[in-house]
Design a protein around this motif. Sequence first.
Motif, PDB file in Angstrom:
ATOM      1  N   SER A  60      10.015   8.045  -0.203  1.00 40.42           N
ATOM      2  CA  SER A  60       9.197   6.831  -0.245  1.00 40.42           C
ATOM      3  C   SER A  60       7.792   7.069   0.287  1.00 40.42           C
ATOM      4  O   SER A  60       6.855   6.342  -0.077  1.00 40.42           O
ATOM      5  CB  SER A  60       9.876   5.719   0.562  1.00 40.42           C
ATOM      6  N   VAL A  61       7.629   8.074   1.137  1.00 38.84           N
ATOM      7  CA  VAL A  61       6.310   8.379   1.679  1.00 38.84           C
ATOM      8  C   VAL A  61       5.424   9.009   0.613  1.00 38.84           C
ATOM      9  O   VAL A  61       4.213   8.739   0.537  1.00 38.84           O
ATOM     10  CB  VAL A  61       6.443   9.283   2.922  1.00 38.84           C
ATOM     11  N   TRP A  62       5.998   9.849  -0.223  1.00 32.56           N
ATOM     12  CA  TRP A  62       5.198  10.597  -1.198  1.00 32.56           C
ATOM     13  C   TRP A  62       5.074   9.900  -2.545  1.00 32.56           C
ATOM     14  O   TRP A  62       4.199  10.243  -3.349  1.00 32.56           O
ATOM     15  CB  TRP A  62       5.790  11.992  -1.400  1.00 32.56           C
TER      16      TRP A  62
ATOM     17  N   GLU B 120      -3.171  -8.479  12.196  1.00 29.56           N
ATOM     18  CA  GLU B 120      -3.825  -7.832  11.072  1.00 29.56           C
ATOM     19  C   GLU B 120      -2.816  -7.073  10.208  1.00 29.56           C
ATOM     20  O   GLU B 120      -2.901  -7.081   8.972  1.00 29.56           O
ATOM     21  CB  GLU B 120      -4.902  -6.883  11.585  1.00 29.56           C
ATOM     22  N   LEU B 121      -1.868  -6.409  10.855  1.00 24.35           N
ATOM     23  CA  LEU B 121      -0.828  -5.694  10.099  1.00 24.35           C
ATOM     24  C   LEU B 121       0.030  -6.662   9.294  1.00 24.35           C
ATOM     25  O   LEU B 121       0.414  -6.375   8.153  1.00 24.35           O
ATOM     26  CB  LEU B 121       0.056  -4.879  11.051  1.00 24.35           C
ATOM     27  N   GLY B 122       0.324  -7.831   9.880  1.00 23.37           N
ATOM     28  CA  GLY B 122       1.109  -8.816   9.152  1.00 23.37           C
ATOM     29  C   GLY B 122       0.353  -9.442   8.005  1.00 23.37           C
ATOM     30  O   GLY B 122       0.933  -9.751   6.958  1.00 23.37           O
ATOM     31  N   ARG B 123      -0.950  -9.644   8.159  1.00 26.83           N
ATOM     32  CA  ARG B 123      -1.741 -10.259   7.101  1.00 26.83           C
ATOM     33  C   ARG B 123      -1.903  -9.345   5.898  1.00 26.83           C
ATOM     34  O   ARG B 123      -1.817  -9.787   4.750  1.00 26.83           O
ATOM     35  CB  ARG B 123      -3.118 -10.654   7.653  1.00 26.83           C
ATOM     36  N   THR B 124      -2.109  -8.070   6.174  1.00 20.08           N
ATOM     37  CA  THR B 124      -2.308  -7.109   5.087  1.00 20.08           C
ATOM     38  C   THR B 124      -1.001  -6.552   4.529  1.00 20.08           C
ATOM     39  O   THR B 124      -1.006  -5.921   3.465  1.00 20.08           O
ATOM     40  CB  THR B 124      -3.171  -5.945   5.585  1.00 20.08           C
ATOM     41  N   GLY B 125       0.127  -6.761   5.218  1.00 17.69           N
ATOM     42  CA  GLY B 125       1.404  -6.222   4.758  1.00 17.69           C
ATOM     43  C   GLY B 125       1.568  -4.730   4.982  1.00 17.69           C
ATOM     44  O   GLY B 125       2.507  -4.120   4.433  1.00 17.69           O
ATOM     45  N   LEU B 126       0.676  -4.138   5.811  1.00 13.53           N
ATOM     46  CA  LEU B 126       0.772  -2.697   6.046  1.00 13.53           C
ATOM     47  C   LEU B 126       1.912  -2.331   7.004  1.00 13.53           C
ATOM     48  O   LEU B 126       2.282  -1.155   7.087  1.00 13.53           O
ATOM     49  CB  LEU B 126      -0.567  -2.183   6.611  1.00 13.53           C
ATOM     50  N   TRP B 127       2.442  -3.324   7.696  1.00 16.60           N
ATOM     51  CA  TRP B 127       3.545  -3.021   8.601  1.00 16.60           C
ATOM     52  C   TRP B 127       4.811  -2.618   7.846  1.00 16.60           C
ATOM     53  O   TRP B 127       5.678  -1.928   8.406  1.00 16.60           O
ATOM     54  CB  TRP B 127       3.845  -4.234   9.488  1.00 16.60           C
ATOM     55  N   GLN B 128       4.918  -3.028   6.599  1.00 16.94           N
ATOM     56  CA  GLN B 128       6.143  -2.755   5.837  1.00 16.94           C
ATOM     57  C   GLN B 128       6.335  -1.261   5.558  1.00 16.94           C
ATOM     58  O   GLN B 128       7.394  -0.709   5.895  1.00 16.94           O
ATOM     59  CB  GLN B 128       6.118  -3.568   4.548  1.00 16.94           C
ATOM     60  N   PRO B 129       5.389  -0.548   4.958  1.00 17.83           N
ATOM     61  CA  PRO B 129       5.595   0.896   4.774  1.00 17.83           C
ATOM     62  C   PRO B 129       5.660   1.660   6.101  1.00 17.83           C
ATOM     63  O   PRO B 129       6.375   2.659   6.194  1.00 17.83           O
ATOM     64  CB  PRO B 129       4.390   1.322   3.930  1.00 17.83           C
ATOM     65  N   ALA B 130       4.931   1.186   7.115  1.00 21.61           N
ATOM     66  CA  ALA B 130       5.002   1.852   8.414  1.00 21.61           C
ATOM     67  C   ALA B 130       6.392   1.701   9.036  1.00 21.61           C
ATOM     68  O   ALA B 130       6.945   2.654   9.608  1.00 21.61           O
ATOM     69  CB  ALA B 130       3.932   1.282   9.347  1.00 21.61           C
ATOM     70  N   ALA B 131       6.984   0.502   8.914  1.00 25.79           N
ATOM     71  CA  ALA B 131       8.328   0.283   9.458  1.00 25.79           C
ATOM     72  C   ALA B 131       9.361   1.116   8.707  1.00 25.79           C
ATOM     73  O   ALA B 131      10.297   1.667   9.314  1.00 25.79           O
ATOM     74  CB  ALA B 131       8.682  -1.203   9.387  1.00 25.79           C
ATOM     75  N   VAL B 132       9.205   1.228   7.400  1.00 26.88           N
ATOM     76  CA  VAL B 132      10.145   2.040   6.617  1.00 26.88           C
ATOM     77  C   VAL B 132      10.036   3.513   7.001  1.00 26.88           C
ATOM     78  O   VAL B 132      11.052   4.204   7.178  1.00 26.88           O
ATOM     79  CB  VAL B 132       9.894   1.839   5.111  1.00 26.88           C
ATOM     80  N   ALA B 133       8.804   4.011   7.132  1.00 20.26           N
ATOM     81  CA  ALA B 133       8.620   5.425   7.481  1.00 20.26           C
ATOM     82  C   ALA B 133       9.183   5.733   8.861  1.00 20.26           C
ATOM     83  O   ALA B 133       9.893   6.734   9.056  1.00 20.26           O
ATOM     84  CB  ALA B 133       7.130   5.779   7.413  1.00 20.26           C
TER      85      ALA B 133
ATOM     86  N   ALA C  96      -2.071   1.725   7.867  1.00 23.56           N
ATOM     87  CA  ALA C  96      -1.430   0.919   8.913  1.00 23.56           C
ATOM     88  C   ALA C  96      -1.761   1.455  10.303  1.00 23.56           C
ATOM     89  O   ALA C  96      -1.984   0.679  11.246  1.00 23.56           O
ATOM     90  CB  ALA C  96       0.079   0.898   8.705  1.00 23.56           C
ATOM     91  N   VAL C  97      -1.823   2.770  10.448  1.00 19.69           N
ATOM     92  CA  VAL C  97      -2.181   3.363  11.744  1.00 19.69           C
ATOM     93  C   VAL C  97      -3.630   3.034  12.092  1.00 19.69           C
ATOM     94  O   VAL C  97      -3.956   2.737  13.254  1.00 19.69           O
ATOM     95  CB  VAL C  97      -1.945   4.884  11.709  1.00 19.69           C
ATOM     96  N   ASP C  98      -4.512   3.046  11.101  1.00 16.06           N
ATOM     97  CA  ASP C  98      -5.913   2.710  11.359  1.00 16.06           C
ATOM     98  C   ASP C  98      -6.092   1.238  11.721  1.00 16.06           C
ATOM     99  O   ASP C  98      -6.988   0.885  12.515  1.00 16.06           O
ATOM    100  CB  ASP C  98      -6.762   3.038  10.123  1.00 16.06           C
TER     101      ASP C  98
ATOM    102  N   LEU D 277       2.410   7.308   1.890  1.00 16.65           N
ATOM    103  CA  LEU D 277       1.703   7.993   2.968  1.00 16.65           C
ATOM    104  C   LEU D 277       0.333   7.372   3.209  1.00 16.65           C
ATOM    105  O   LEU D 277      -0.083   7.176   4.363  1.00 16.65           O
ATOM    106  CB  LEU D 277       1.568   9.472   2.636  1.00 16.65           C
ATOM    107  N   SER D 278      -0.381   7.042   2.125  1.00 15.31           N
ATOM    108  CA  SER D 278      -1.691   6.408   2.290  1.00 15.31           C
ATOM    109  C   SER D 278      -1.563   5.028   2.936  1.00 15.31           C
ATOM    110  O   SER D 278      -2.410   4.624   3.755  1.00 15.31           O
ATOM    111  CB  SER D 278      -2.390   6.306   0.934  1.00 15.31           C
ATOM    112  N   LEU D 279      -0.507   4.306   2.600  1.00 17.95           N
ATOM    113  CA  LEU D 279      -0.280   3.005   3.233  1.00 17.95           C
ATOM    114  C   LEU D 279       0.030   3.154   4.716  1.00 17.95           C
ATOM    115  O   LEU D 279      -0.426   2.344   5.535  1.00 17.95           O
ATOM    116  CB  LEU D 279       0.856   2.277   2.522  1.00 17.95           C
TER     117      LEU D 279
END
Length: 223
Positions: free
Chosen positions: A89-91, A119-132, A109-111, A103-105
């Motif tokens: 899922s990362v690649w 901010e993570l919740g608004r952009t939805g970037l927490w989802q791929p970070a939580a999965v990884a 999310a780290v940035d 990976l880009s997501l």
Amino acid sequence: MTERQQQRSPSSGAGAAPAPPPGDADAESGPTVLGFAPDTAEDDETVEPVADGTAARVAVGSDRLAYVRRPDLVGGLLLLLAGVADAASVWLPWDRDGDVSGLSLVVRAVDAAPEGIAELGRTGLWQPAAVAAGGVVLLVLGLLLLRPARGHRVSGVLALGVALAVAAAVVGRLVDVGWDARSFGPGAWCAVAVAGLGALGALKAVLTAPRVTTVPAERLLVG
């Protein structure tokens, strides 16, 4: 009184007590306990010869229960597969029509993490970070399940919590796309596999009861 009558034993009279039979004297010659002959050996002891030719008394107790240390191969394999799905899922891209990989997501999310959870919740970037992150934890817990132990319920409970967190991230991603699963790319479907395999492996570890067996008691030299 004649000399023959004077030499007669006093015990030969009519009032003298009879002498005990020889057999009774032999029976009473040995040691007794309250009138009963003592036991020669206890019920849980045996007498065995030793190297110098003498006899040694060995205590033998009853069998005892012991846990069988064993690995959880099925649960560990499921969690390892969840870790493999997380790496995929990362690649792979998360959108069907896009080329944005997981990976880009995660990097985005780290940035965005210093800006706060909102901010993570608004952009939805927490989802791929939580999965990884959840896939890495499931991979480590899968390796722990492969180690022999009495039980793996603690690792199973931890894995179940991580799998539920990954499932929440997948559901959040599905909500963001309007419940249209057709927009999921290969990376998002791999995230679904991470949640499913992690939950199955965790339930296998939690529901597997420890195995108990009987072990012969040790033979101890007591004398």
